[in-house]
Design an enzyme around this catalytic site. Structure first.
Site, PDB file in Angstrom:
ATOM      1  N   GLU A  92       3.311   1.493   3.000  1.00  0.00           N
ATOM      2  CA  GLU A  92       4.353   0.466   2.947  1.00  0.00           C
ATOM      3  C   GLU A  92       5.384   0.792   1.871  1.00  0.00           C
ATOM      4  OE1 GLU A  92       1.647  -3.356   4.429  1.00  0.00           O
ATOM      5  OE2 GLU A  92       1.758  -2.807   2.295  1.00  0.00           O
TER       6      GLU A  92
ATOM      7  N   ASN B 239       0.853  -1.180   0.000  1.00  0.00           N
ATOM      8  CA  ASN B 239       0.000   0.000   0.000  1.00  0.00           C
ATOM      9  C   ASN B 239       0.899   1.243   0.000  1.00  0.00           C
ATOM     10  OD1 ASN B 239       0.738   0.600   2.725  1.00  0.00           O
ATOM     11  ND2 ASN B 239      -0.918  -0.708   3.495  1.00  0.00           N
ATOM     12  N   ARG B 240       0.276   2.411  -0.054  1.00  0.00           N
ATOM     13  CA  ARG B 240       1.050   3.643  -0.179  1.00  0.00           C
ATOM     14  C   ARG B 240       2.045   3.808   0.980  1.00  0.00           C
ATOM     15  NH1 ARG B 240      -0.892   8.846  -2.253  1.00  0.00           N
ATOM     16  NH2 ARG B 240      -3.022   8.059  -2.018  1.00  0.00           N
TER      17      ARG B 240
ATOM     18  N   ASP C 166      -5.879  -7.621   0.902  1.00  0.00           N
ATOM     19  CA  ASP C 166      -6.071  -9.065   0.725  1.00  0.00           C
ATOM     20  C   ASP C 166      -6.979  -9.349  -0.462  1.00  0.00           C
ATOM     21  OD1 ASP C 166      -4.536  -9.621   3.020  1.00  0.00           O
ATOM     22  OD2 ASP C 166      -6.279  -9.345   4.312  1.00  0.00           O
TER      23      ASP C 166
END
Length: 492
Positions: free
Chosen positions: A209, A206-207, A275
């Site tokens: 991470e 994600n952004r 997920d």
């Protein structure tokens, strides 16, 4: 056929997908209730517990999403020799398309995340877990199980939640084994060192991470592309699919990039959306899609789940409907399976809607039915109609009924403005539906008494009410059929 509609055959082919998932499985527990006072012992709210539930979390949510999409999957992970581990096994057994092979490590705690929720507000999360890498023995058992499963899958998903299963060099060993078997690997990564995923086909951070792993800004489209290309160059992966919450997602290659705007109409909860993304990408790649098409399908699926409450899943029917650009208020989108209906109902309740329920065969819709449904809808904010299946009607009404098949009866009901959802049930009574939905209002005709209404006790025990509505005189399906056949209707 529109460009989006061309993706529908891929979704319809998901039943042929075979995916191997390896990663950290958890037990997600939810303790829900109401807060009505502050504790006299400390300045904290007192939660009056009303219900407790559990579901698969972590890599288990990837499995739930793959199952919802119709794909079959094998799962390799680890649990402790404890009660939570046994509960995980029981929850896995509820998914017939999932074949688990779990390594049990004595002395290790199965990961549990317990959320305390008041109304729609999460108050506290308590985690019990071990995050150290698996023991050498357990790690070897994981790799051995993966090697056994590689021949039975189309590709591999690594679902890394940082709980130890993929630590200690296990991720690199799995990627090497997958390459040797000719299988692609896609990774939902964790931590800051993505070099351990070297050789993967795709990473899906994600952004936040992505920023953490690269130390680069991720505020704009250009920032996302630059950070993703730094990962591609530094970690030896083919592509990065960066999920960006309300801003959609971006698929980045070394020499190309695709920005996909969000598909969500209304965002309620982004938990678990990653997920859903990796499950949809995996299913699409497994049935022959390229990465660009797989990312587009994943974006549609993510847009569905963020409009639900909690770590939800996207179902194939919902993805197909979205690809056809069907409005969720259209008749076809109102006819749902029970799991789909429960997802929709959870959203209604989160926005304070009162849910009503009524049921029947509705074989030949007549003015009496229409009036009953209109009055039922007036007593609530959203009305769910339980519809007897063809087999159920035949048992209740005789071998010559129903006149109209269940699909036709459902479509007619769903076309009414007073009906918000239709759920077909195969049992003789709607008791199981009522127990699952827990309506705030249960409606039947006044030819019943409260004591004879199926599910009345369940609704009342949950704080709901039973409403008996006067029927419109002179209307009866049995009488209508008798007139059609030139017979006099029986008094009943």
């Amino acid at each position: 056929m529109t460009d989006r509609a061309q993706l529908v055959p891929l979704v319809e082919a998901f039943g042929a997908a075979r995916v191997l998932v390896v990663g950290d499985i958890m037990l997600d527990r939810f303790v829900t209730g109401a807060v009505e006072r502050i504790s006299p012992e400390a300045p904290i709210p007192v939660l009056r517990v009303e219900a407790e539930s559990a579901m698969l979390g972590g890599a288990g949510n990837v499995l739930r999403n793959l199952a919802a999409l119709g794909a079959s999957c094998r799962f390799v992970g680890a649990i402790g020799d404890d009660e939570a581990g046994r509960e995980v096994l029981a929850l896995l057994a509820e998914h017939p398309t999932v074949a688990p092979e779990l390594v049990v490590e004595p002395g290790r705690r199965t990961s549990i995340k317990t959320r305390f929720v008041a109304g729609t507000q999460q108050m506290l999360r308590a985690d019990r877990e071990d995050t150290a890498p698996l023991s050498a023995t357990a790690g070897e058992a994981v790799v051995t199980a993966v090697n056994r499963s590689l021949g039975e899958c189309d590709l591999v998903v690594l679902s890394d939640y940082g709980k130890g299963v993929l630590g200690g060099g296990i991720a690199a060993r799995i990627i090497a084994a997958a390459h040797e078997a000719g299988r692609r690997v896609i990774v939902d990564p964790k931590g800051t060192d993505y070099s351990r995923y070297r050789g993967a086909h795709l990473l899906t951070p994600n952004r936040a991470e992505l920023a953490q792993a690269t130390g680069m800004p991720t505020a704009t489209d250009a920032d996302i592309v630059a950070a993703a290309r730094a990962l591609i160059a530094g970690c030896g992966v083919d592509a990065v699919l960066a999920t960006r919450s309300r801003d959609g997602m971006t698929l980045v290659f070394a020499d190309d990039a695709h920005h996909l705007p969000t598909e969500a109409r209304e965002v309620f909860d982004v938990s678990g959306a990653g997920d859903t993304v990796i499950a949809a990408v995996a299913a699409a790649l497994a049935v022959g899609a390229d990465l660009a098409k797989a990312a587009r399908l994943a974006n549609v699926a993510a847009g569905i789940v963020v409009g639900k409450v909690g770590t939800a899943a996207a179902y194939t029917a919902e993805v197909v409907a979205a690809l056809h650009r069907q409005d969720l208020s259209s008749a076809e989108a109102k006819v749902l399976s029970l799991p789909q209906a429960l997802d929709r109902i959870a959203v209604w309740r989160r926005t304070g809607r009162k849910v009503g329920f009524t049921n029947g065969c509705f074989d030949l819709l007549h003015p009496g039915h229409v009036a009953l449904l209109a009055k039922s809808r007036a007593a609530c904010d959203r009305l769910v109609v339980g519809l007897n299946s063809d087999a159920s009607v035949g048992r209740l009404k005789g071998p010559e009924r129903p006149i109209q098949p269940e699909a036709a009866r459902a479509a007619v009901l769903a076309s009414l403005a007073s009906v918000d959802l239709v759920v077909i049930f195969s049992e003789d009574t709607p008791l199981a539906l009522i127990e699952a939905i827990k309506p705030d209002v249960l409606v039947k005709g006044a030819d019943y008494t409260v004591e004879t209404v199926v599910g009345a006790d369940v609704v009342q025990a949950n704080g709901g009410r039973v409403l008996l509505i006067e029927l419109e005189p002179g209307h009866s399906t049995t009488a209508t059929i008798a007139r059609m056949n030139g017979k006099a209707a029986s008094p009943s």
